[in-house]
Scaffold this active site. Structure first.
Site, mmCIF file in Angstrom:
data_model
loop_
_atom_site.group_PDB
_atom_site.id
_atom_site.type_symbol
_atom_site.label_atom_id
_atom_site.label_comp_id
_atom_site.label_asym_id
_atom_site.label_seq_id
_atom_site.Cartn_x
_atom_site.Cartn_y
_atom_site.Cartn_z
ATOM 1 N N ASP A 219 9.478 3.053 0.253
ATOM 2 C CA ASP A 219 8.164 3.429 0.789
ATOM 3 C C ASP A 219 8.498 3.192 2.269
ATOM 4 O OD1 ASP A 219 5.970 4.513 2.077
ATOM 5 O OD2 ASP A 219 4.632 3.420 0.618
ATOM 6 N N LYS B 47 3.771 8.902 9.070
ATOM 7 C CA LYS B 47 3.536 8.110 10.059
ATOM 8 C C LYS B 47 4.433 8.801 11.496
ATOM 9 C CE LYS B 47 0.551 4.670 8.380
ATOM 10 N NZ LYS B 47 0.599 4.250 7.141
ATOM 11 N N TYR C 75 0.903 -1.180 0.206
ATOM 12 C CA TYR C 75 0.056 0.038 0.076
ATOM 13 C C TYR C 75 0.866 1.242 -0.002
ATOM 14 C CZ TYR C 75 -3.493 3.461 1.841
ATOM 15 O OH TYR C 75 -4.307 4.623 1.524
#
Ligand SMILES: *Cc1c(COP(=O)(O)O)cnc(C)c1O
Length: 425
Positions: free
Chosen positions: A239, A267, A144
């Site tokens: 990522d 995050k 994702y």
């Protein structure tokens, strides 16, 4: 467990927000219940509107690596807020945060702050295309990278448990340049490079996949990606929105010893506030506007309150390297607990764990890619989730999300969690 207040709020919420939530996985759809509305959190604990207390292993899906509302972070955020919430002009803390990120992750010679992980990956891919002059991007099934149009193809996270793994509303033309390979399958990558020779701008990968549950890269897989991108004049984009500052302070790239061309962060980098970042080789980042022709901007990018939270969080992590070994030991303990539980109950459980990240998959298979992750029994996961929740343990409401251990989880809490997992409490 009483959840009357949450039930009332959920009913109200459903009238004004799709599914009553602002991000789909929060809806608890795949565990067959309605969501708890959280009112506050401190350390390893969160509390809902009915004042139920939970030990939190979701940690806001990763950011809360220090636990919730850590005093030093709250202090700087409060002070920053008093100095004004946003100016739309450069500030000292942006420079300090960028310098600290570049110091911790030396591959990020130059970087940009944005406001979410989605934005970071979207922008990194634009930079890769601008730099190489090529359009195609390889991503892996089950990984994702946020919800931008071109990347919602065979995506993980909530896209896995929702009924539409590939989103409606994405024009075919947008995803045509996204090629899909299989995580841990070298041949699938080689085939794409052969078939689309000279057309591939880069590979984007979660170095540890954590949005189809936690799936580790097999030996040499990441090195292989580094090599094949170099051979084909394509860029390697890590990522690290989840793995950054989590797998080790220097992220997966330090943990596995690989230097990607571009890295995306989110995050943890915001310390609980909305920040993303992308960056990497200077010659690539010099393509970004106003230096170069690749446009990317943001009204709230590098927001002064958010950078206060991010900077303090990274400073605390850097000053406390022991956190990483402690979190790892606790995660290992939980992973072994799941394995024991599997052995004793006869339940098929397969556990993947690295650092403070882990997943227990309800399947007989070794989980190494999307297909094996997807063989999990999500109904069994739902039973397990509800059993833990009723006993004050908050884990992800989906089989395909990681369990996060933070620096605030005490051994006492971890051991109590283990007893509950084993059904002994
Ligand atoms: C969460 C996540 C994103 C998206 O970040 P948002 O801040 O939710 O937009 C991108 N990539 C990975 C690996 C993620 O886990």
């Amino acid at each position: 467990m009483k959840d009357n207040q949450s039930a009332v709020l959920y009913e109200q919420a459903c009238k004004v927000m799709p599914g009553g939530v602002n991000s789909p996985v929060r809806a608890f759809g795949s565990v067959g219940r309605t969501p708890l509305f959280i009112s506050r959190a401190k350390g390893s604990k969160i509390y809902d509107e009915d004042n139920n207390e939970f030990v939190d292993y979701v940690c806001s899906w990763g950011p809360a690596i220090l636990g919730h509302a850590r005093e030093e972070v709250i202090d700087v955020v409060t002070k920053a807020a008093r100095d004004g919430l946003t100016y739309g002009a450069p500030t000292k803390r942006e420079v300090q945060l960028a310098e600290l990120i570049a110091e911790i992750m030396p591959s990020m010679e130059m970087l940009r702050l944005v406001s979410s992980g989605t934005e970071a990956v979207m922008s990194a891919i634009r930079a890769a295309r601008g730099y190489t002059g090529k359009d195609m991007i390889i991503k892996f099934r089950g990984c994702y990278h946020g919800h931008s149009d071109g990347l919602l193809v065979k995506a993980g996270s909530a896209a896995l448990t929702q009924s539409q793994p590939d989103s409606a509303g994405v024009p075919k033309a947008y995803s045509e340049n996204t090629l899909i390979a299989e995580f841990n399958h070298k041949e699938s990558v080689e085939e794409l490079f052969e078939k689309y020779k000279g057309k591939i701008a880069g590979i984007v990968v979660e170095p540890v996949a954590a949005n189809m549950g936690v799936v580790l890269p097999q030996e040499n897989f990441l090195h292989f990606l580094r090599e094949i991108t170099l051979e084909n004049d394509a860029l390697l984009i890590f990522d690290e929105v989840i793995t950054g500052f989590r797998l080790s302070i220097g992220g997966a790239q330090a943990y596995y010893g690989i230097k990607p061309d571009l890295t995306t962060l989110g995050k943890i980098v915001g310390g609980g506030m909305p920040i993303g970042a992308y960056g990497g080789r200077k010659d690539i980042m010099e393509m970004i506007s106003p230096l170069g022709p690749v446009y990317q901007a943001g009204t709230l990018s590098g927001n002064p309150v958010a950078t206060a939270a991010g900077l303090k969080t990274l400073e605390i992590l850097k000053a406390n390297p022991q956190y990483y070994s402690e979190m790892k030991e606790k995660a290992e303990y939980l992973a072994n607990t799941f394995r024991e539980y599997g052995t004793h109950s006869g339940e098929a459980v397969h556990v993947n764990q690295v650092g403070s990240l882990l997943s227990a998959f309800f399947t007989e298979k070794q989980v190494t890619d999307f297909e094996s992750a997807n063989s999990s029994d999500t109904k069994k996961y739902a039973v397990y989730f509800n059993r833990l929740l009723e006993q004050g343990i908050y884990v992800a409401p989906s089989q395909y999300e990681a369990m996060f251990v933070s620096a605030a989880h005490s051994w006492e809490e971890v051991k109590r969690t283990a007893e509950i997992i084993k059904g002994k409490l």
